[in-house]
Design a protein around this motif. Structure first.
Motif, PDB file in Angstrom:
ATOM      1  N   UNK A  77      33.063  38.432  29.280  1.00 31.84           N
ATOM      2  CA  UNK A  77      34.522  38.287  29.244  1.00 31.84           C
ATOM      3  C   UNK A  77      34.926  37.529  27.997  1.00 31.84           C
ATOM      4  N   UNK A  78      35.875  38.079  27.252  1.00 32.10           N
ATOM      5  CA  UNK A  78      36.403  37.409  26.059  1.00 32.10           C
ATOM      6  C   UNK A  78      37.568  36.521  26.494  1.00 32.10           C
ATOM      7  N   UNK A  79      37.687  35.372  25.882  1.00 33.87           N
ATOM      8  CA  UNK A  79      38.776  34.464  26.285  1.00 33.87           C
ATOM      9  C   UNK A  79      39.315  33.720  25.068  1.00 33.87           C
ATOM     10  N   UNK A  80      40.498  33.158  25.249  1.00 35.19           N
ATOM     11  CA  UNK A  80      41.029  32.229  24.254  1.00 35.19           C
ATOM     12  C   UNK A  80      41.836  31.170  24.988  1.00 35.19           C
ATOM     13  N   UNK A  81      42.089  30.066  24.339  1.00 36.32           N
ATOM     14  CA  UNK A  81      42.964  29.029  24.913  1.00 36.32           C
ATOM     15  C   UNK A  81      43.795  28.432  23.790  1.00 36.32           C
ATOM     16  N   UNK A  82      44.978  27.979  24.149  1.00 32.86           N
ATOM     17  CA  UNK A  82      45.906  27.377  23.189  1.00 32.86           C
ATOM     18  C   UNK A  82      46.278  25.968  23.617  1.00 32.86           C
ATOM     19  N   UNK A  83      45.381  24.990  23.415  1.00 32.75           N
ATOM     20  CA  UNK A  83      45.771  23.610  23.730  1.00 32.75           C
ATOM     21  C   UNK A  83      47.016  23.220  22.935  1.00 32.75           C
ATOM     22  N   UNK A  84      48.048  22.670  23.626  1.00 31.48           N
ATOM     23  CA  UNK A  84      49.250  22.271  22.884  1.00 31.48           C
ATOM     24  C   UNK A  84      48.952  21.095  21.963  1.00 31.48           C
ATOM     25  N   UNK A  85      49.612  21.062  20.845  1.00 35.10           N
ATOM     26  CA  UNK A  85      49.452  19.931  19.922  1.00 35.10           C
ATOM     27  C   UNK A  85      50.762  19.793  19.146  1.00 35.10           C
ATOM     28  N   UNK A  86      51.545  18.798  19.507  1.00 33.01           N
ATOM     29  CA  UNK A  86      52.874  18.713  18.904  1.00 33.01           C
ATOM     30  C   UNK A  86      52.841  18.126  17.496  1.00 33.01           C
ATOM     31  N   UNK A  87      51.821  17.278  17.208  1.00 34.23           N
ATOM     32  CA  UNK A  87      51.774  16.708  15.851  1.00 34.23           C
ATOM     33  C   UNK A  87      50.808  17.530  14.997  1.00 34.23           C
ATOM     34  N   UNK A  88      51.125  17.657  13.745  1.00 34.84           N
ATOM     35  CA  UNK A  88      50.252  18.410  12.844  1.00 34.84           C
ATOM     36  C   UNK A  88      48.988  17.595  12.565  1.00 34.84           C
ATOM     37  N   UNK A  89      47.801  18.148  12.815  1.00 44.38           N
ATOM     38  CA  UNK A  89      46.585  17.366  12.583  1.00 44.38           C
ATOM     39  C   UNK A  89      46.311  17.206  11.087  1.00 44.38           C
TER      40      UNK A  89
END
Ligand SMILES: Cc1cc2nc3c(=O)[nH]c(=O)nc-3n(C[C@H](O)[C@H](O)[C@H](O)COP(=O)(O)OP(=O)(O)OC[C@H]3O[C@@H](n4cnc5c(N)ncnc54)[C@H](O)[C@@H]3O)c2cc1C
Length: 392
Positions: free
Chosen positions: A215-227
């Motif tokens: 199974x292929x997957x992805x995730x998008x952890x939120x990050x409000x500040x630019x790293x």
């Protein structure tokens, strides 16, 4: 017009070279890296509008061979409740494809090489000058080349964009991170080609059963500040796993079991888009693909828009002189591309709303999706290669 320099050997560059060849213009592709992009665990969709543009230059089959049909996108809440589903089909009935990003790049490069396109790897553009009669490009290895046109297909951090639009805005940070992988876990009852998107309580994710198993997957952890530069690239496999565990713990979705069964190392990357570039061309230089209008992956359209640009530009150059051809190209492309970028940014920003927003979304989404397919207009685009291009 007989010769073009194409800067960038991603998706847009080699497709542009093939399309220009069909238009009677010889193009050399210059790619900064030593070969086509490798696999960072990312997979993507080539949508029906992108496949249509490839078909216009008979290159669809090369791409179709490395992908698999993905006819449905299903949306679920963190409780597992199905909020709705959207088709990926276009007016002709064909459907979008999913593939490894590296396979897409390899397939496009192989097809371009097979057609006799010259690709110079390890050739990084550092400067260019346009005059009334020619454009001259300077590469990091000291090589200097002249042609009638320079096509900037050099991605979101485009060096050509900086030459076309000096002082233009920097790419915009999109407030989510990306990580993805290929899990060995096979979900019981999973339907191959049904892409499931999960609005987790703290992070958005998606998964897709692949025909080869797993199974292929992805995730998008939120990050409000630019790293800061390098921060995300320096995140270790263990840190990614711990972060995903924190974000998806308690959601009724298989995301964590998929992550656990994914061979490491996990990697992640930031996302930037280009909502608008003030100019798409200057003199004998023109931008296509991400260089002109990079979009967040949430739109699922980055590679498809890049291919459309490449083919439309070649058609305009086939039929019209400079600078009319470049104006006609921009006239056909800008509004559409910027609308997709805006839609992608809104989607990315709305992926992890606070609790009240989640409840409202979960109530409204089934109603909205039953009534309206927000992507239908994007997929309905078709390139008529044989129709003569007209001035904007
Ligand atoms: C790591 C990563 C993961 C992605 N994952 C997804 C995804 O999951 N889903 C999705 O829809 N889209 C994804 N994208 C975006 C998608 O790949 C792009 O939208 C699409 O490839 C656009 O094609 P392009 O040719 O315009 O740009 P790119 O594919 O970025 O190609 C640009 C090329 O130009 C080269 N280049 C840059 N500067 C120079 C220079 N000065 N001289 C010569 N060559 C140069 C680069 O090395 C690169 O090969 C991802 C992009 C990246 C970078």
């Amino acid at each position: 017009m007989t010769r073009a320099i194409v800067v960038g050997g991603g998706v847009a560059g080699p497709v542009a070279a093939m399309a220009l060849q069909r238009a009677g213009i010889e193009a050399t592709v210059h790619e900064a890296h030593a070969g086509p992009a490798g696999d960072v665990g990312a997979w993507l969709g080539v949508q029906v509008n992108g496949l249509d543009a490839l078909r216009a230059i008979d290159a669809e089959r090369a791409v179709a061979e490395v992908g698999f049909p993905t006819p449905v996108i299903e949306f679920r809440s963190w409780t597992g409740k199905v909020l709705g589903a959207l088709p990926t089909s276009g007016p002709g009935g064909d459907v979008g494809l999913s593939m490894r990003r590296s396979d897409l790049y390899r397939a496009i490069h192989a097809e371009a090489l097979r057609r006799g396109v010259t690709v110079r790897y390890g050739s990084r553009l550092v400067d260019a000058r346009s005059t009334d009669s020619a454009v001259t490009a300077v590469f990091a290895d000291g090589t200097v080349e002249s042609a009638d046109l320079l096509v900037g297909a050099d991605g979101v951090r485009s060096a050509v964009r900086a030459l076309v639009d000096p002082g233009g805005a920097a790419p915009r940070f999109v407030p989510v991170l990306n990580t993805a992988g290929y899990s060995e876990h096979v979900l019981p009852g999973a339907e191959v080609g049904r892409l499931t998107m999960v609005f987790g309580r703290r992070s958005f994710a998606g998964y897709l059963a692949a025909p080869s198993g797993g199974t292929w997957w992805f995730a998008n952890p939120p990050l409000t500040r630019e790293p800061s530069a390098g921060e995300v690239a320096a995140t270790s496999d263990a840190e990614w796993r711990a972060r995903l565990h924190d974000l998806h713990r308690g959601d009724r979705s298989p995301v964590l079991s998929l992550v656990e069964a994914t061979p490491g190392p996990l990697r992640g990357w930031t996302t930037y888009d280009v909502p608008t570039a003030r100019r798409w061309s200057a003199g004998r230089m023109v931008l296509i693909g991400d260089a002109a209008h990079a979009t967040s992956p949430a739109a699922g359209q980055g590679s498809s828009l890049a291919v459309e640009d490449a083919v439309v530009l070649a058609r305009c150059l086939r039929d019209l002189p400079l600078p009319t051809a470049l104006q006609a190209y921009e006239g056909l492309r800008r509004q559409r591309a910027e609308r997709v970028v805006a839609q992608g940014f809104r989607t990315s920003s709305a992926k992890s709303p606070p609790a009240v927003g989640r409840v409202v979304r979960d109530l409204l989404m089934p109603v909205v999706l039953r009534r309206r397919d927000p992507q239908a207009w994007v997929r309905a685009h078709s390139v008529d290669w044989d129709a003569p291009a007209v001035p904007a």
